[in-house]
Design a protein around this motif. Structure first.
Motif, mmCIF file in Angstrom:
data_model
loop_
_atom_site.group_PDB
_atom_site.id
_atom_site.type_symbol
_atom_site.label_atom_id
_atom_site.label_comp_id
_atom_site.label_asym_id
_atom_site.label_seq_id
_atom_site.Cartn_x
_atom_site.Cartn_y
_atom_site.Cartn_z
ATOM 1 N N ASP A 121 0.828 -1.205 0.000
ATOM 2 C CA ASP A 121 0.000 0.000 0.000
ATOM 3 C C ASP A 121 0.865 1.258 0.000
ATOM 4 O O ASP A 121 2.026 1.241 0.404
ATOM 5 N N TRP A 122 0.265 2.355 -0.429
ATOM 6 C CA TRP A 122 0.935 3.657 -0.480
ATOM 7 C C TRP A 122 0.556 4.505 0.734
ATOM 8 O O TRP A 122 -0.566 4.447 1.231
ATOM 9 N N GLU A 123 1.502 5.273 1.228
ATOM 10 C CA GLU A 123 1.243 6.283 2.254
ATOM 11 C C GLU A 123 2.225 7.426 2.048
ATOM 12 O O GLU A 123 3.434 7.214 2.061
ATOM 13 N N SER A 124 1.708 8.632 1.856
ATOM 14 C CA SER A 124 2.557 9.819 1.749
ATOM 15 C C SER A 124 2.568 10.547 3.086
ATOM 16 O O SER A 124 1.532 10.640 3.752
ATOM 17 N N GLU A 125 3.747 11.074 3.465
ATOM 18 C CA GLU A 125 3.865 11.675 4.784
ATOM 19 C C GLU A 125 4.832 12.855 4.780
ATOM 20 O O GLU A 125 5.752 12.921 3.968
ATOM 21 N N LEU A 126 4.616 13.758 5.723
ATOM 22 C CA LEU A 126 5.598 14.797 6.039
ATOM 23 C C LEU A 126 6.672 14.186 6.932
ATOM 24 O O LEU A 126 6.361 13.501 7.909
ATOM 25 N N ILE A 127 7.944 14.434 6.579
ATOM 26 C CA ILE A 127 9.060 13.978 7.389
ATOM 27 C C ILE A 127 9.653 15.161 8.146
ATOM 28 O O ILE A 127 9.945 16.198 7.553
ATOM 29 N N VAL A 128 9.819 15.006 9.452
ATOM 30 C CA VAL A 128 10.493 16.004 10.281
ATOM 31 C C VAL A 128 11.949 15.567 10.451
ATOM 32 O O VAL A 128 12.218 14.449 10.902
ATOM 33 N N VAL A 129 12.878 16.450 10.084
ATOM 34 C CA VAL A 129 14.308 16.166 10.186
ATOM 35 C C VAL A 129 14.850 16.814 11.452
ATOM 36 O O VAL A 129 14.751 18.036 11.627
#
Length: 279
Positions: A121-129
């Motif tokens: 499955d696909w999941e798009s996310e914001l990544i915090v660095v």
């Protein structure tokens, strides 16, 4: 990262311009020296300064490389968008639902995966660095710990994820080779206006599957940094996957999943776009 060098990037008239960053071999090196880099180097950088630099050159946006390669930890958040919890028939959590993705699953912004099964499955996310990191970071001080943001994909094998019951193998189900692509670059927190207003958009073969604003997160960025650091120490370069909105394949009726030949793209306003091809 561009041509195996950490690089400052700016946009002008639909053209990307880049200037190599001297004194560092990688973005990992920069993050490990974040406080000094921020106060001595980044403070003097702007789009205008990059574009007017004598060393500025046009950049091919399809050739960005994996920005961060050796983070120590990849904490990730499940069920952080109310609509996604509803499509997964999951009760609203009282605190962030934290799991772990393994570092060996990281990949760059132009990614290719071998499907691990029939329910990927696909999941798009914001990544915090994470930049400065630390333990027991207060919500009020959370932004001081952050270097910037990226686009990420939390690719998930739904069968393995629940092989012995719901969520019994969350970590492994999301950590096959190249199942955690990131990029295409880091947008620094100082250079990112109103992050909560940004849209996250997922497309599979050009068809929009997910679209939501970051403001729809149940637990916001500051809360996540504070909560996670209350248990584990956050180190420079750690990446927090902040959760995905509704529109995943498993939440549809009938369910649909990635198949060989599919192209899955993730984009966040102003932060760029990354792409995964399924084989």
């Amino acid at each position: 990262m561009y041509n195996q060098k950490p690089t400052f990037v700016a946009f002008q008239n639909d053209q990307l311009w880049g200037v190599p960053i001297t004194g560092y071999d990688s973005i990992d090196d920069i993050l490990n020296d974040w406080q000094s880099f921020e106060s001595k180097v980044l403070i003097n950088i702007s789009d205008k300064a990059i574009i007017n630099d004598d060393n500025a050159e046009p950049i091919d946006g399809t050739k960005f490389e994996q920005p961060v390669t050796h983070p120590r930890q990849l904490p990730a958040i499940g069920f952080n968008y109310i609509d996604h919890m509803e499509e997964m028939a999951t009760a609203r959590p009282k605190r962030p639902n934290v799991f772990n993705k393994f570092v060996s699953s990281l990949a760059g912004p132009a990614n290719s995966i071998h499907l691990s099964g029939d329910t990927v499955d696909w999941e798009s996310e914001l990544i915090v660095v994470i930049g400065n990191g630390g333990r027991n970071i207060s919500r009020e001080d959370a932004e001081d710990a952050i270097a910037g943001y990226m686009v990420g994909q939390d690719i998930s094998d739904r069968t393995l994820q629940s092989i012995d019951g719901p969520s019994t193998q969350f970590d492994l189900g999301k950590s096959f080779r190249n199942y955690s692509p990131i990029g295409p670059y880091i947008s620094t927190i100082a250079d990112t206006d109103d992050i909560v207003s940004k849209n996250i958009i997922t497309k599979v073969n050009g068809e929009t599957m997910q679209k939501a604003t970051i403001s729809q997160m149940l637990f916001d960025i500051q809360t996540l940094v504070s909560y996670i650091s209350g248990v584990i120490e956050l180190y420079p370069g750690d990446l927090i996957f902040t959760g995905t909105p509704s529109g995943t394949g498993v939440g549809r009726d009938p369910q649909i999943f990635l198949k060989s030949g599919d192209v899955f793209t993730s984009e966040i306003d102003g932060l760029g776009k990354i792409e995964t091809k399924a084989n």
